[in-house]
Structure formats: C-alpha cells, structure tokens
Design a protein around this motif. Sequence first.
Motif, PDB file in Angstrom:
ATOM      1  N   GLY A  93      20.515   9.365  12.765  1.00  0.00           N
ATOM      2  CA  GLY A  93      19.135   8.913  12.592  1.00  0.00           C
ATOM      3  C   GLY A  93      18.748   8.810  11.125  1.00  0.00           C
ATOM      4  O   GLY A  93      17.990   7.916  10.735  1.00  0.00           O
ATOM      5  N   ASP A  94      19.276   9.699  10.299  1.00  0.00           N
ATOM      6  CA  ASP A  94      19.027   9.630   8.859  1.00  0.00           C
ATOM      7  C   ASP A  94      19.663   8.378   8.257  1.00  0.00           C
ATOM      8  O   ASP A  94      19.096   7.726   7.382  1.00  0.00           O
ATOM      9  N   TYR A  95      20.850   8.061   8.708  1.00  0.00           N
ATOM     10  CA  TYR A  95      21.534   6.852   8.246  1.00  0.00           C
ATOM     11  C   TYR A  95      20.711   5.613   8.583  1.00  0.00           C
ATOM     12  O   TYR A  95      20.464   4.771   7.722  1.00  0.00           O
ATOM     13  N   ILE A  96      20.249   5.505   9.833  1.00  0.00           N
ATOM     14  CA  ILE A  96      19.432   4.361  10.229  1.00  0.00           C
ATOM     15  C   ILE A  96      18.138   4.333   9.422  1.00  0.00           C
ATOM     16  O   ILE A  96      17.702   3.281   8.952  1.00  0.00           O
ATOM     17  N   ASP A  97      17.524   5.492   9.234  1.00  0.00           N
ATOM     18  CA  ASP A  97      16.276   5.567   8.484  1.00  0.00           C
ATOM     19  C   ASP A  97      16.456   5.104   7.035  1.00  0.00           C
ATOM     20  O   ASP A  97      15.515   4.611   6.419  1.00  0.00           O
ATOM     21  N   SER A  98      17.658   5.226   6.495  1.00  0.00           N
ATOM     22  CA  SER A  98      17.886   4.811   5.108  1.00  0.00           C
ATOM     23  C   SER A  98      17.722   3.303   4.917  1.00  0.00           C
ATOM     24  O   SER A  98      17.592   2.831   3.792  1.00  0.00           O
ATOM     25  N   PHE A  99      17.706   2.543   5.992  1.00  0.00           N
ATOM     26  CA  PHE A  99      17.491   1.097   5.906  1.00  0.00           C
ATOM     27  C   PHE A  99      16.007   0.730   5.879  1.00  0.00           C
ATOM     28  O   PHE A  99      15.659  -0.421   5.621  1.00  0.00           O
ATOM     29  N   ASN A 100      15.134   1.685   6.152  1.00  0.00           N
ATOM     30  CA  ASN A 100      13.692   1.434   6.110  1.00  0.00           C
ATOM     31  C   ASN A 100      13.214   1.438   4.668  1.00  0.00           C
ATOM     32  O   ASN A 100      13.774   2.133   3.824  1.00  0.00           O
ATOM     33  N   PRO A 101      12.171   0.664   4.369  1.00  0.00           N
ATOM     34  CA  PRO A 101      11.634   0.666   3.005  1.00  0.00           C
ATOM     35  C   PRO A 101      11.123   2.053   2.613  1.00  0.00           C
ATOM     36  O   PRO A 101      10.593   2.784   3.442  1.00  0.00           O
ATOM     37  N   THR A 102      11.296   2.395   1.349  1.00  0.00           N
ATOM     38  CA  THR A 102      10.758   3.645   0.831  1.00  0.00           C
ATOM     39  C   THR A 102       9.303   3.432   0.430  1.00  0.00           C
ATOM     40  O   THR A 102       8.809   2.294   0.431  1.00  0.00           O
ATOM     41  N   SER A 103       8.610   4.498   0.043  1.00  0.00           N
ATOM     42  CA  SER A 103       7.207   4.361  -0.373  1.00  0.00           C
ATOM     43  C   SER A 103       7.105   3.483  -1.623  1.00  0.00           C
ATOM     44  O   SER A 103       6.140   2.739  -1.788  1.00  0.00           O
ATOM     45  N   LEU A 104       8.101   3.518  -2.502  1.00  0.00           N
ATOM     46  CA  LEU A 104       8.086   2.657  -3.688  1.00  0.00           C
ATOM     47  C   LEU A 104       8.233   1.189  -3.299  1.00  0.00           C
ATOM     48  O   LEU A 104       7.573   0.321  -3.871  1.00  0.00           O
ATOM     49  N   GLU A 105       9.132   0.910  -2.371  1.00  0.00           N
ATOM     50  CA  GLU A 105       9.322  -0.481  -1.927  1.00  0.00           C
ATOM     51  C   GLU A 105       8.084  -1.013  -1.228  1.00  0.00           C
ATOM     52  O   GLU A 105       7.728  -2.163  -1.370  1.00  0.00           O
TER      53      GLU A 105
ATOM     54  N   LYS B 287       4.993  -0.207  -1.967  1.00  0.00           N
ATOM     55  CA  LYS B 287       4.020  -0.508  -3.017  1.00  0.00           C
ATOM     56  C   LYS B 287       4.348  -1.829  -3.689  1.00  0.00           C
ATOM     57  O   LYS B 287       3.475  -2.618  -4.003  1.00  0.00           O
ATOM     58  N   GLU B 288       5.634  -2.096  -3.932  1.00  0.00           N
ATOM     59  CA  GLU B 288       6.047  -3.335  -4.588  1.00  0.00           C
ATOM     60  C   GLU B 288       5.740  -4.564  -3.754  1.00  0.00           C
ATOM     61  O   GLU B 288       5.433  -5.608  -4.279  1.00  0.00           O
ATOM     62  N   SER B 289       5.820  -4.442  -2.434  1.00  0.00           N
ATOM     63  CA  SER B 289       5.599  -5.597  -1.569  1.00  0.00           C
ATOM     64  C   SER B 289       4.126  -5.836  -1.279  1.00  0.00           C
ATOM     65  O   SER B 289       3.771  -6.837  -0.699  1.00  0.00           O
ATOM     66  N   SER B 290       3.247  -4.933  -1.697  1.00  0.00           N
ATOM     67  CA  SER B 290       1.813  -5.080  -1.437  1.00  0.00           C
ATOM     68  C   SER B 290       1.185  -6.098  -2.351  1.00  0.00           C
ATOM     69  O   SER B 290       1.570  -6.366  -3.418  1.00  0.00           O
TER      70      SER B 290
END
Length: 157
Positions: free
Chosen positions: A140-152, A154-157
């Motif tokens: 589940g951690d591996y799959i979660d690593s494909f989700n955007p981080t909080s920094l990503e 902010k950049e897409s906003s």
Amino acid sequence: MLSFLSRKIKVVVHSGKFHADDVSAVAILSLYLDKPIKIFRSRDKNVWAQMDYVFDVGGEYKPEENKFDHHQESFKLQRENGIGYSSAGLAWKHFGEKISGSHEVWKKVDEKIIQYIDADDIGIELYKNNFEGISPYAFGDYIDSFNPTSLEKKESS
C-alpha cells in the motif's frame, strides 16, 4: 457483435488517491479478462452506469452485475479468519482461481498477498510496531508513492 468483442472493457474506480485495493482489483480483472480495458476514475453515478465493471465505488456488491464495492454499511462479507474484503479481495474471490489455475494457488495468494491489502484498506492492523518511527514498507505504501505529494498539489493549483 464484432465491435463488442474488439472494444475495450470499461472499468471504473473512485477518483482521488490511488489505493492498493482499487489498483489491485483492476490488475486482477485485467489478468482475468486478458483483453484491453479502459480505466475511468470517477465518483459520478452517471459514469458508473456506463461501465462494464465497477470497483471500490458505487455502494453495491452485486457480482452478477459486475459491481464490486465494499463501502456500504450493509456489507459484512468476511473470511473465516475475520478479515473482510476490499475491492482487491472481491476481485480475487471472483476471478483469482481462474487466473491462478488452481484452488491451492488461489488460496495461497489470498493468504499471502490479498488479505494484507484487504486488511490494510479496511483498517485492520496485522502487525505491531515494536520500534517508534520504524515500520515496514508495504504494498500500500508503494501504491501511495504514485499519488501527488502536498508540494505537487500546491504546484498544480
């Protein structure tokens, strides 16, 4: 009839973050069908109604209609050991034996891989953390690593 056989099978899972259970359910279905699929990610019931398979969204567990959700309050299905099902487990329950080719392999994969994904998704802890700040890096951690981080985000906003 030929267009149905050649068209991609439409599968929907929830939008938002990827989870190990919905990613695994789609992978299991893909192996089972052995034909092209198109994945949709939506929480819109109008989209769900157009799909061939619905996983982890929709509030219905009706395998005869290819609907495999476990989030409804009335859903109580669980294994003999008490571990319930997430969408990964439901996909494996219905398609895994054909994929694996034997009941014994199906059962072993369920015990060693699928039950962990299900338990994690429905909030059952399977291990005790003996050291503060140290825990296993699970699927589940591996799959979660494909989700955007909080920094990503902010950049897409």
